[in-house]
Write an enzyme that holds these catalytic residues in place. Structure first.
Site, PDB file in Angstrom:
ATOM      1  N   PRO A   1       0.585  -0.838  -0.076  1.00 11.98           N
ATOM      2  CA  PRO A   1      -0.052   0.259  -0.222  1.00 11.98           C
ATOM      3  C   PRO A   1       1.066   1.657   0.287  1.00 11.98           C
ATOM      4  CG  PRO A   1       0.191  -1.248   2.450  1.00 11.98           C
ATOM      5  CD  PRO A   1       1.138  -1.664   1.410  1.00 11.98           C
ATOM      6  N   GLU A   2       1.500   1.731  -0.996  1.00 11.07           N
ATOM      7  CA  GLU A   2       1.969   2.913  -1.476  1.00 11.07           C
ATOM      8  C   GLU A   2       1.105   4.307  -2.316  1.00 11.07           C
ATOM      9  OE1 GLU A   2       6.099   4.014  -0.660  1.00 11.07           O
ATOM     10  OE2 GLU A   2       6.527   1.711  -0.047  1.00 11.07           O
TER      11      GLU A   2
END
Length: 273
Positions: free
Chosen positions: A2-3
């Site tokens: 999750p970036e």
DNA sequence: CGGGCCACCTGGCGGC
DNA sequence: TGCCGCCAGGTGGCCC
């Protein structure tokens, strides 16, 4: 997963199956993720139509036609699968649409979260009130950063990870952007010239765009909702390359791993100043 | 108050 | 095998 690029990829993957569709049959298989599910979670989602899906920082926002926004954060290990009927351990939330699409939120570590927020009050919500500027927002300029951080002595690594300044960057893309700019993660923010901020911001945008084009980075598992792998991890110059030769043509050094603010930092001691 | 540290969870991997 | 320690893409609370 999750970036910013991974969240962007997930939003992109969800849109064709969820936007303009009506949610039905929401099922939660436990009481909480990082936080408890909000009151009447299932009831408020069912029969609502998804108007629009957007990313804010590392959050997925699904704006509904009942004045609510469904907020989803994937934490470290959250994933959403579409139309894959096999059920796995850690499938915590399952839902369908009237068009018979089937969605599964899976999150082994449960650092993710879901909430329902009144859309008109999103900006005041505690998750969003203190967020910094999106890298792709035109408001974010080298001049702004140069000025805003003129007296900030924190190391660049921690400044770039700080979601109250710039949002969306995480451990991977901070390492990559700093490497591309030949800047040390230990460099104090106030010592950068305007020209260096300009270069750094350019590289941040460049690495994020390339990663989005590649469908994000896949470290351990499937990245995209359709089950395809993201493949930006093959373009890493610093992240995860401990002991390997620096890929800067004019540099004979190798990549070092250090722990900084509790997280692994990968950089080249020789060419990052 | 700003900033560093650690907890929150589970699982995978390497070493012994 | 099996067990142990370490590591993992994020965030936020606590403590100095």
């Amino acid at each position: 997963m999750p970036e910013l690029p991974e969240i962007e990829t997930v939003c992109h993957g969800l849109r064709p199956f969820l936007e303009n569709n009506i949610i039905q049959n929401v099922q939660t298989n436990r009481d909480n993720l990082r936080y408890p599910f909000p009151p009447l979670f299932k009831e408020r989602l069912e029969t609502a139509r998804v108007l629009k899906i957007e990313r804010r920082a590392k959050y997925i926002l699904l704006h509904l036609d009942n004045e609510l926004t469904w907020v989803i954060h994937l934490g470290m290990s959250g994933r959403i699968r579409i139309n894959e009927e096999v059920s796995n351990k850690h499938d915590h939330v399952v839902w369908t649409t009237q068009q018979d699409c089937h969605f599964v939120y899976n999150d082994p570590r449960r650092f993710g979260l879901m909430d329902l927020v009144v859309t008109s009050k999103l900006n005041q919500h505690r998750l969003f009130a203190d967020l910094g500027i999106d890298p792709f927002d035109a408001v974010l300029t080298p001049e702004f950063l140069h000025k805003a951080l003129a007296t900030n002595k924190r190391p660049l690594k921690s400044v770039l990870l700080d979601q109250t300044i710039i949002v969306g960057l995480g451990n991977i893309y901070v390492c990559e952007a700093l490497w591309l700019t030949n800047l040390s993660p230990f460099r104090e923010a106030n010592t950068l010239s305007l020209k260096q901020w300009d270069k750094l911001l350019e590289n941040i945008l460049c690495v994020l765009k390339k990663a989005i084009t590649a469908g994000g980075s896949t470290l351990k598992d499937y990245s995209q909702p359709n089950g395809e792998l993201g493949y930006f991890q093959h373009q890493f110059n610093a992240y995860g390359r401990e002991g390997k030769q620096c890929l800067n043509d004019s540099c004979k050094g190798s990549i070092t791993r250090v722990v900084q603010a509790g997280r692994s930092t990968f950089y080249c001691i020789d060419c990052s100043k």
